[in-house]
Design a protein around this motif. Structure first.
Motif, PDB file in Angstrom:
ATOM      1  N   GLY A  22       0.745  -1.234   0.077  1.00  0.00           N
ATOM      2  CA  GLY A  22       0.034   0.114  -0.062  1.00  0.00           C
ATOM      3  C   GLY A  22       0.837   1.088  -0.009  1.00  0.00           C
ATOM      4  O   GLY A  22       0.215   2.511   0.064  1.00  0.00           O
ATOM      5  N   ASP A  23       2.093   1.141  -0.019  1.00  0.00           N
ATOM      6  CA  ASP A  23       2.857   2.376   0.078  1.00  0.00           C
ATOM      7  C   ASP A  23       4.452   2.122  -0.647  1.00  0.00           C
ATOM      8  O   ASP A  23       5.283   1.651  -0.080  1.00  0.00           O
ATOM      9  CB  ASP A  23       3.500   2.649   1.696  1.00  0.00           C
ATOM     10  CG  ASP A  23       4.102   3.758   1.620  1.00  0.00           C
ATOM     11  OD1 ASP A  23       4.485   4.693   0.602  1.00  0.00           O
ATOM     12  OD2 ASP A  23       4.849   4.113   2.692  1.00  0.00           O
ATOM     13  N   PRO A  24       4.195   2.406  -1.981  1.00  0.00           N
ATOM     14  CA  PRO A  24       5.297   2.158  -2.891  1.00  0.00           C
ATOM     15  C   PRO A  24       6.566   3.245  -2.734  1.00  0.00           C
ATOM     16  O   PRO A  24       7.494   2.991  -3.059  1.00  0.00           O
ATOM     17  CB  PRO A  24       4.906   2.509  -4.305  1.00  0.00           C
ATOM     18  CG  PRO A  24       3.642   3.393  -4.013  1.00  0.00           C
ATOM     19  CD  PRO A  24       3.000   2.979  -2.828  1.00  0.00           C
ATOM     20  N   ASN A  25       6.250   4.251  -1.769  1.00  0.00           N
ATOM     21  CA  ASN A  25       7.283   5.045  -1.464  1.00  0.00           C
ATOM     22  C   ASN A  25       8.417   4.277  -0.480  1.00  0.00           C
ATOM     23  O   ASN A  25       9.665   4.711  -0.239  1.00  0.00           O
ATOM     24  CB  ASN A  25       6.912   6.400  -0.784  1.00  0.00           C
ATOM     25  CG  ASN A  25       6.583   7.381  -1.980  1.00  0.00           C
ATOM     26  OD1 ASN A  25       7.054   7.261  -3.009  1.00  0.00           O
ATOM     27  ND2 ASN A  25       5.402   8.044  -1.656  1.00  0.00           N
ATOM     28  N   THR A  26       7.980   3.301   0.255  1.00  0.00           N
ATOM     29  CA  THR A  26       8.766   2.445   1.112  1.00  0.00           C
ATOM     30  C   THR A  26       9.123   1.158   0.493  1.00  0.00           C
ATOM     31  O   THR A  26       8.293   0.486   0.318  1.00  0.00           O
ATOM     32  CB  THR A  26       7.976   2.385   2.730  1.00  0.00           C
ATOM     33  OG1 THR A  26       7.511   3.688   3.323  1.00  0.00           O
ATOM     34  CG2 THR A  26       8.723   1.455   3.592  1.00  0.00           C
ATOM     35  N   ILE A  27      10.502   1.158   0.469  1.00  0.00           N
ATOM     36  CA  ILE A  27      10.776  -0.287  -0.215  1.00  0.00           C
ATOM     37  C   ILE A  27      11.803  -0.896   0.642  1.00  0.00           C
ATOM     38  O   ILE A  27      12.591  -0.107   1.324  1.00  0.00           O
ATOM     39  CB  ILE A  27      11.568   0.107  -1.451  1.00  0.00           C
ATOM     40  CG1 ILE A  27      10.680   1.104  -2.411  1.00  0.00           C
ATOM     41  CG2 ILE A  27      12.051  -1.207  -2.229  1.00  0.00           C
ATOM     42  CD1 ILE A  27      11.221   1.595  -3.638  1.00  0.00           C
ATOM     43  N   TYR A  28      12.014  -2.160   0.864  1.00  0.00           N
ATOM     44  CA  TYR A  28      12.737  -2.967   1.706  1.00  0.00           C
ATOM     45  C   TYR A  28      13.846  -3.783   0.436  1.00  0.00           C
ATOM     46  O   TYR A  28      13.523  -4.353  -0.264  1.00  0.00           O
ATOM     47  CB  TYR A  28      12.315  -3.872   2.742  1.00  0.00           C
ATOM     48  CG  TYR A  28      11.175  -3.256   3.377  1.00  0.00           C
ATOM     49  CD1 TYR A  28      11.252  -2.294   4.377  1.00  0.00           C
ATOM     50  CD2 TYR A  28       9.520  -3.628   3.192  1.00  0.00           C
ATOM     51  CE1 TYR A  28      10.229  -1.607   5.171  1.00  0.00           C
ATOM     52  CE2 TYR A  28       8.750  -3.050   3.939  1.00  0.00           C
ATOM     53  CZ  TYR A  28       9.039  -2.151   5.000  1.00  0.00           C
ATOM     54  OH  TYR A  28       8.008  -1.558   5.529  1.00  0.00           O
ATOM     55  N   ALA A  29      14.987  -3.580   1.239  1.00  0.00           N
ATOM     56  CA  ALA A  29      16.020  -4.463   0.151  1.00  0.00           C
ATOM     57  C   ALA A  29      17.054  -5.214   1.190  1.00  0.00           C
ATOM     58  O   ALA A  29      17.402  -4.693   1.992  1.00  0.00           O
ATOM     59  CB  ALA A  29      16.665  -3.471  -1.033  1.00  0.00           C
ATOM     60  N   CYS A  30      17.445  -6.297   0.535  1.00  0.00           N
ATOM     61  CA  CYS A  30      18.636  -7.073   1.656  1.00  0.00           C
ATOM     62  C   CYS A  30      19.407  -7.788   0.586  1.00  0.00           C
ATOM     63  O   CYS A  30      19.319  -8.126  -0.615  1.00  0.00           O
ATOM     64  CB  CYS A  30      17.874  -7.784   2.555  1.00  0.00           C
ATOM     65  SG  CYS A  30      16.905  -9.531   1.752  1.00  0.00           S
ATOM     66  N   GLY A  31      20.604  -8.003   1.016  1.00  0.00           N
ATOM     67  CA  GLY A  31      21.774  -8.956   0.740  1.00  0.00           C
ATOM     68  C   GLY A  31      22.030  -9.797   1.960  1.00  0.00           C
ATOM     69  O   GLY A  31      21.299 -10.710   2.281  1.00  0.00           O
ATOM     70  N   SER A  32      23.251  -9.534   2.402  1.00  0.00           N
ATOM     71  CA  SER A  32      23.521  -9.895   3.855  1.00  0.00           C
ATOM     72  C   SER A  32      23.129  -8.946   4.744  1.00  0.00           C
ATOM     73  O   SER A  32      23.153  -9.103   5.986  1.00  0.00           O
ATOM     74  CB  SER A  32      24.993 -10.403   3.718  1.00  0.00           C
ATOM     75  OG  SER A  32      25.543  -9.345   3.447  1.00  0.00           O
ATOM     76  N   SER A  33      22.849  -7.859   4.415  1.00  0.00           N
ATOM     77  CA  SER A  33      22.294  -6.572   5.139  1.00  0.00           C
ATOM     78  C   SER A  33      21.061  -6.230   4.658  1.00  0.00           C
ATOM     79  O   SER A  33      20.573  -6.551   3.551  1.00  0.00           O
ATOM     80  CB  SER A  33      23.229  -5.547   4.963  1.00  0.00           C
ATOM     81  OG  SER A  33      24.617  -5.863   5.693  1.00  0.00           O
ATOM     82  N   PHE A  34      20.383  -5.346   5.528  1.00  0.00           N
ATOM     83  CA  PHE A  34      18.925  -5.009   5.206  1.00  0.00           C
ATOM     84  C   PHE A  34      18.831  -3.278   5.197  1.00  0.00           C
ATOM     85  O   PHE A  34      19.296  -2.805   6.088  1.00  0.00           O
ATOM     86  CB  PHE A  34      18.099  -5.465   6.443  1.00  0.00           C
ATOM     87  CG  PHE A  34      16.477  -4.897   6.089  1.00  0.00           C
ATOM     88  CD1 PHE A  34      15.716  -5.609   5.575  1.00  0.00           C
ATOM     89  CD2 PHE A  34      16.233  -3.864   6.618  1.00  0.00           C
ATOM     90  CE1 PHE A  34      14.320  -5.418   5.261  1.00  0.00           C
ATOM     91  CE2 PHE A  34      14.566  -3.589   6.515  1.00  0.00           C
ATOM     92  CZ  PHE A  34      13.895  -4.400   5.741  1.00  0.00           C
TER      93      PHE A  34
END
Length: 578
Positions: A281-293
């Protein structure tokens, strides 16, 4: 004194584990680094393997059943060995790409002189097995029965009937021989973006992000293009649903962002990234990760690393993210250990990914391993790792490594949801690369055997892989007299016999096969490390054929029938056996 010796033993144990941990990270990085010398990579892996075995024996007093990552390394080693220089330099990764480009520029067409016709498999071989590896499953945003899957070396496949049948038009696109993700413009789904290359194992190399404006009939390059020699991998593509010209791409060389529908891209965050999700519901907030977040609150323009409650990246090889429309503030992070690629921990945030806490998992101890009770150690988290949360219940999650596990209490405990040989749970082929909910009870799983689906939360699973022509073949044999009789060995999908229809006759990794030139009743198949098998009734039943051999074979053991004296066989182990 007892305390002193306890801590001394503990420190020595930790020191040894730390050495193994370093080797565990290094061999994968070297394997995936085109400039790393082959022989040095070999040495690093075998040091890791020896240290892992020694650690295991010291702690348990037993020999380990397997070394995490061993099979994947041996596949890579076998592929590379005949293609390197005498001093260990690797072949140019763009060699095939350049030859295909040259071929296309010469305006040549396929010849019909060979009189080739397709014989399959057009359905999953009877007797078990699977079609081949699937990296991802995605769905058309407005036509839910239109499904796409991507394979590491077999291209992009499409179904318009919910997975009952499949077709592809990427066979002659050298850019799309392998793919890892696809994304659709939600306003105009005929606009599609495809991540080229195999992101998980590196079986094929990426040339960047491709774009189609005609529903996948044709593909063109975008502003995110890589030389194959860069050895960059794309793992995830997101399209901002509120502003469809904004494309965010997670790669092993950072996060890239486009504001003009892929014409140009800017690197907005350095590092290596494996997964990425919008806050529901909020495409301005995005999460991403590899070995870190990492987290972005401005649509991917800038990123902040989040460390509160999360493990140190040095201890984690890879993470995966899950979010749920049922609770948009909740974020799950599943972490695989950097030392043995097994379960390191499950972490949960209830404040939009700002702070995390580790979930205390009461059982089992390892949801990324092989054992159906989760009691073993290690896994394949560097190669396959997946997690998904139900869109109707944020406390329900499924996680995949070798098997699939399900929790209904936010990860406090898990139950076996699907298992690679069907022991105590429904069968889904091993090595889970993707998990996707399409409803509160319907889940799709992409794995090393193809595509599977459940409509009852995992009480039963169905195989939707029939028609996917994506098997990776190790061995091939043809009858000398019957054009409709042949036998093949497939990576992770067994030995398969064709005699008008396909049947899996041996499991595991199917390797080199042959049929006697003197009698179609006599045929032979093999698995890794020199497990040799023979049938004397045309493949109906099989017995061991390695009696008397006292050595272990190579990953693929080469053997053959004497061309003059039928039933006289030669096999290559450390010595040649007859």
């Amino acid at each position: 004194m007892k305390i002193y010796f306890f801590f001394r033993a503990l420190l020595l144990s930790l020191a040894t584990l730390f050495v193994s941990h370093l080797f565990a990270q290094d061999w994968i990085k070297m394997m995936q680094d085109q400039s790393a010398n082959f022989f040095e990579t070999q040495k690093t892996f075998y040091r890791y393997s020896d240290n892992y075995k020694a650690d295991y024996r010291r702690v348990t007093g037993k020999e380990p059943l397997r070394v995490p990552g061993y099979k994947q390394f041996k596949r890579w080693e076998y592929f590379m060995l005949p293609r390197i220089s005498q001093t260990g330099e690797r072949f140019a990764p763009d060699a095939v790409w350049n030859e295909m480009k040259k071929y296309n520029e010469q305006n040549k067409t396929l010849t019909t002189n060979g009189n080739w016709s397709f014989i399959g498999p057009s359905s999953i071989p009877s007797g078990g097995g699977g079609a081949g590896r699937v990296n991802f499953v995605r769905f058309h945003p407005t036509v839910p029965t239109t499904v796409y899957v991507g394979s590491p070396s077999g291209g992009l496949w499409k179904s318009t009937d919910g997975g009952l049948s499949w077709s592809t038009n990427t066979d002659r696109l050298s850019q799309v021989i392998g793919c890892t993700d696809i994304a659709f413009d939600p306003v105009n789904p005929n606009i599609m973006y495809l991540a080229t290359g195999d992101g998980d194992a590196g079986d094929t190399y990426s040339v960047g992000l491709l774009k189609s404006t005609d529903g996948g009939n044709t593909w063109n390059t975008t502003g995110l293009s890589f030389a194959v020699t860069n050895y960059c991998k794309i793992h995830k593509i997101l399209i901002n649903p509120s502003s469809v010209n904004i494309i965010i791409v997670a790669t092993t060389q950072g996060i890239y962002r486009s504001l003009d529908a892929g014409v140009t891209f800017t690197q907005v965050q350095g590092g290596s990234f494996k997964d990425m999700e919008f806050k529901p519901g909020d495409p301005n907030t995005i999460y991403a990760c590899g070995s870190s977040f990492y987290k972005s609150t401005d649509g991917g323009a800038t990123w902040t690393q989040i460390t509160s409650g999360l493990p140190a990246s040095a201890n984690v090889w890879r993470c995966a993210i899950a979010v749920s429309a049922a609770n948009s503030t909740m974020v799950y992070v599943l972490a695989a250990s950097a030392s043995d690629y097994g379960f390191y921990g499950l972490y949960k945030s209830i404040d939009n990914g700002t702070n995390f806490s580790q979930v205390t998992v009461s059982s089992p101890s390892n949801i990324l391993g092989w054992a159906p009770d989760g009691s073993d150690a290690g896994g394949q988290g560097w190669y396959d790792l997946a997690i998904a949360a139900s869109p109707t219940n944020a406390d329900e999650i499924v996680a995949g490594g070798i098997n699939i596990w399900r929790s209904t209490n936010g990860g406090s405990s898990f139950s076996l949801n699907a298992q690679w040989y069907g022991g105590g749970a429904p069968y889904v082929h091993a090595d889970i690369h993707d998990l996707v909910y399409t409803s509160g009870t319907t889940i799709y799983a992409g794995c090393d055997g193809g595509l599977f689906k459940t409509v009852n939360s995992g009480a039963s699973w169905s195989d939707l892989s029939s028609g996917l022509q994506i098997a990776q073949m190790y061995g091939f044999a043809q009858s000398a007299t019957n054009p409709n009789l042949l036998i093949q060995g497939w990576q992770d999908n067994g030995t398969n016999l064709y005699n008008g229809s396909w049947t899996q006759v041996l499991g595991g990794d199917g390797m080199q096969t042959f049929i006697s030139w003197n009698s179609d009743n006599n045929m032979w198949g093999s698995m890794y490390y020199g497990y040799l098998y023979k049938s004397t009734n045309g493949g109906t039943s099989w017995n061991y054929a390695d009696g008397g051999i006292t050595e272990t074979g190579g990953w693929i053991t080469h053997w053959q029938e004497d061309p003059v004296t039928a039933n006289t066989l030669y096999a290559c182990f450390a010595n040649v056996w007859k």
